[in-house]
Design an enzyme around this catalytic site. Sequence first.
Site, mmCIF file in Angstrom:
data_model
loop_
_atom_site.group_PDB
_atom_site.id
_atom_site.type_symbol
_atom_site.label_atom_id
_atom_site.label_comp_id
_atom_site.label_asym_id
_atom_site.label_seq_id
_atom_site.Cartn_x
_atom_site.Cartn_y
_atom_site.Cartn_z
ATOM 1 N N ASP A 120 53.223 35.087 53.923
ATOM 2 C CA ASP A 120 52.844 35.963 52.800
ATOM 3 C C ASP A 120 54.006 36.845 52.329
ATOM 4 O O ASP A 120 54.545 37.629 53.107
ATOM 5 C CB ASP A 120 51.685 36.849 53.296
ATOM 6 N N HIS A 159 48.541 43.704 52.641
ATOM 7 C CA HIS A 159 49.634 42.765 52.912
ATOM 8 C C HIS A 159 50.712 43.387 53.797
ATOM 9 O O HIS A 159 51.021 44.574 53.681
ATOM 10 C CB HIS A 159 50.256 42.303 51.596
ATOM 11 N N ASP A 211 40.131 33.223 30.840
ATOM 12 C CA ASP A 211 39.412 33.922 31.903
ATOM 13 C C ASP A 211 40.093 33.732 33.250
ATOM 14 O O ASP A 211 40.202 34.657 34.037
ATOM 15 C CB ASP A 211 37.976 33.403 31.989
ATOM 16 N N ASP A 237 38.600 28.862 29.925
ATOM 17 C CA ASP A 237 38.175 29.797 28.888
ATOM 18 C C ASP A 237 36.699 29.529 28.630
ATOM 19 O O ASP A 237 36.342 28.487 28.091
ATOM 20 C CB ASP A 237 39.006 29.567 27.624
ATOM 21 N N HIS A 286 53.031 32.984 48.459
ATOM 22 C CA HIS A 286 52.248 34.094 47.922
ATOM 23 C C HIS A 286 53.145 35.215 47.396
ATOM 24 O O HIS A 286 53.152 36.334 47.911
ATOM 25 C CB HIS A 286 51.292 34.676 48.976
ATOM 26 N N HIS A 308 44.032 54.475 49.481
ATOM 27 C CA HIS A 308 44.120 53.015 49.485
ATOM 28 C C HIS A 308 45.335 52.611 50.299
ATOM 29 O O HIS A 308 46.347 53.292 50.294
ATOM 30 C CB HIS A 308 44.242 52.478 48.060
ATOM 31 N N HIS A 334 38.963 35.559 49.733
ATOM 32 C CA HIS A 334 39.361 36.177 48.466
ATOM 33 C C HIS A 334 39.414 35.150 47.331
ATOM 34 O O HIS A 334 39.738 33.994 47.554
ATOM 35 C CB HIS A 334 40.749 36.824 48.614
#
Lengths: 552, 552
Positions: free
Chosen positions: A192, A365, A46, A440, A387, A361, A71
């Site tokens: 970033d 970034h 997961d 998981d 990142h 969209h 986030h």
Amino acid sequence: MDSIRVIPLGGVGEIGKNMMILEKDKRLLIIDAGVKFPEGDLLGIDLVIPDISYLLENQERIDGMVLTHGHEDHIGALPFILDQLNIPIYGNRLTLGLVKAKLSENFSAADDIKLQEVSPGEKTSIGNFTVELIRVNHSIAETCALAIFTDLGPIVYASDFKFDQTPVDGIVADFHRLGEIGDMGVLALFSDSTNAEVEGYTFSEKVVGEKIEEVFISSRGRIIVATFASNIHRMQHVFDAAQKYNRKVAITGRSMINNCQIAHELGYLNIPEGILVELRDISKLENDQIAILTTGSQGEPMAALTRMARNDHRQISVHPGDTVLVSASPIPGNERVVGDTINRLYRLGAKVVYQSISGVHVSGHASREELKLMCNLVKPKYFIPVHGEYRHLYHHARLVEELGIKKENIFLLEPGSILELKADKGEIVGNVDMDRVLVDGLGVGDVGNVVLRDRRMLSQDGIIVVVIILDEEKGHIIGGPEIITRGFVYIKESEELINEAKAMLENVLKECQEKDITKWSSIKNRIRKALHNFVYQKIKRNPIILPVIMEV
Amino acid sequence: MDSIRVIPLGGVGEIGKNMMILEKDKRLLIIDAGVKFPEGDLLGIDLVIPDISYLLENQERIDGMVLTHGHEDHIGALPFILDQLNIPIYGNRLTLGLVKAKLSENFSAADDIKLQEVSPGEKTSIGNFTVELIRVNHSIAETCALAIFTDLGPIVYASDFKFDQTPVDGIVADFHRLGEIGDMGVLALFSDSTNAEVEGYTFSEKVVGEKIEEVFISSRGRIIVATFASNIHRMQHVFDAAQKYNRKVAITGRSMINNCQIAHELGYLNIPEGILVELRDISKLENDQIAILTTGSQGEPMAALTRMARNDHRQISVHPGDTVLVSASPIPGNERVVGDTINRLYRLGAKVVYQSISGVHVSGHASREELKLMCNLVKPKYFIPVHGEYRHLYHHARLVEELGIKKENIFLLEPGSILELKADKGEIVGNVDMDRVLVDGLGVGDVGNVVLRDRRMLSQDGIIVVVIILDEEKGHIIGGPEIITRGFVYIKESEELINEAKAMLENVLKECQEKDITKWSSIKNRIRKALHNFVYQKIKRNPIILPVIMEV
């Protein structure tokens, strides 16, 4: 001699599970604690979270954790980590609002966690560290870069960011403060790298607002907008357009509903009076009075839009006249499922508006020109691209070299790298042992390479179980071989194959008895080998073969 | 009254397994027989091929099959189909060359197949049909559109194509002939929809040649070029650049070696004298004398470039100074593995040149302006967009509407649709029962939904096998429950969980005996249910539970 140590626990050489340790005078400051969504080969997993063994071993040295924004790839690991580490968490209002909601959902000890709100622009002491949050832009409101002040000069941690000159909330990045700190002689910039391969500037979120408005102007039927549940500015666009063009807004998808509420309560989302309606009430409205905000922009199998596309959403069925706006771009790896959702929506007769055919969209970034601007504002001695996958870090490094940062002062780290920064020199001095931790279901770390290898093999060719029963005293075979398969062949159509296999195994077992082979491991090996060869030769498949020996 | 029937067996509403039937006066002409590479949810499946049940039922009515070009998604299903259908195959020289190689590799009866070479521009009778091949451009040499002449007017089948005004082989599409046929009153146009969402024109392959040359000019170390093994023009670029800049070329990857040889033998690839070297001999050359052509541009796990990136290619190890050119764009779904390969190559110190940062690949498919040109040249009455997912077909349909094709004369088909075209009217009159046929190893069609569902479950949470042994006479339990798992948890770290599960199952079985439940299916159901609940409650996983009862 003064030095700063930098140890990333994730977020370098990979997208996600961002977590960084700064170490100064033996004290530790942690930045962010994110999750990573599993890649294709992590079957059944997961989430992936950072390995915090190093933190557990040095718990008493930790001063705290500061968060850059709300986030999942920056706060998502908190429920797993705060279980084991009792440390204070610092962040701004929205970020902590999202953290609170997350903890109260996942975590029994949520009330014991010390959450300390920090406002951008004010200096905060976190143990031995002095930290300042600096406003930048990103796809979630109130994202901040960090300045950490040290004797060797400030460190600037520019986590996910972009420079939006016309942001939805009107708050542009604090260019002035970044420049001011830049003039102090910055020791290191972390920046970033997600879009380090993308030329130019990232478009403003305002562009999306205009596109959304266009859809509201031109559509006569219902409008369904799917986007990331954390993109509060995107939601704002929808509320604004709905108000302007007389539509009500209904929301579907748990995370969308939750985030909408949190952002509204904390004052980050302006929901006009009377505009929200319950999903069950939209049937009372005309089609041209309805806008629906939904999750599922990534084609997630259980999300609301995906269910609508499959025609199994309980309350909404998509039909001709509907316009569906997929206001997101597929995260790498999701292209196929997103495409599948779009195809299904078209088949249902909807008009679908999505990124590859229109500008609904924009990325959150910074592109290459903005990355240059950040670096030129901050003017660091050392540069650490963060990142990004290795190729993003690589291109970001080449980019700042062009700006005059010396190659030997740029460090491409891996999770666990120990980078030591001194006034005159930076170098990687070692590394912390590091593993990825897989989640998981409720299990954290109990699925490793062996289980994953088995899942991979099972997924490809299934499993054949062979059971035999031995006489406890003499070791004679008194039952079996019984053959059961799953995921191998459709058994009713392959009876012959299975019967042949059984006859073949009977011979193998007979041979074992004749040769007086009674050691279980030897018998199992013979079964495995014989059946493997038989199956491979017959149909070129390679299932897991699981011999089970029982004794009575 | 004259009519033509059109029945696609694949290639509409999907990318791949292109196969089309035209039916006229009860006679059948087949166009192409392609495979489709499996999508993510088809676990363990190697290929998907069209369901040819309809052809098998109507075998005596088939006049033949004509091929448009030599790509796998147009010829790849032949070995599976020609096993069951004995029909003559028509195509041009290169296409048949590739078919021959494919059949001789996969197919014992290869020699019995009647392959009939056809030259573009000449009319050929295939039974009751008159067919003409018309040159277009594509990412494999000698791709052709088809004109099939009927009493109702010609039908133009523009399979995969683009219009390249500066093609590598100098042969531009036969615009004149397309226009000439257009003037005959074309009944129907079938046209490639792959890039129906892409504005403008597709760049010429020449652009790629220039980019490749740039890499040859600027590189001092070895140059490694990965591309599709079927892209003969791309290979030609590499040979040309190598000759110009004094490098030898070595080839790795079986399909690349084979195709290179076939294309060379048939005169489609010009390999300068003395330029080819064996891979094992490159160590005798200086780095700046070496170019390597390789497979693996899609990150395929066993392909040569992927092995190099993983550092387990037997003959080539990538090192600093090497330049790797990935001259392809990832097929949707492959983004992650391609990205992974690129990251690994960077980590090994290579310079990597790939599409997102430079123009080293162009599409083989027509963009919107070219699609308009095709339609305006051919001026059909009926229009059938082919070769695309539903959304591509949808946008292609809207596009030709703008050109004046009537909406009611455009047909978005699904595999199995029966479209009937008459002079005055076209309509979908029914459909042929149709299933996809999955190929897994040597098995064709023996993996269906049940097996796939099991594989999916196995891949997510693994399997728990529970074995018990009953006394044949009294039905008492005399052995077990024994629990074995694969892909579920790492057993050594989860002993406690398994022991608890065992104790729990012992109680379930005791209860069965007490209540005198002896029916195997009832016992199995109870085991399954109890263990499912136990496991889900404990760790929120949902493995396959496989109870096995044996009797002695």
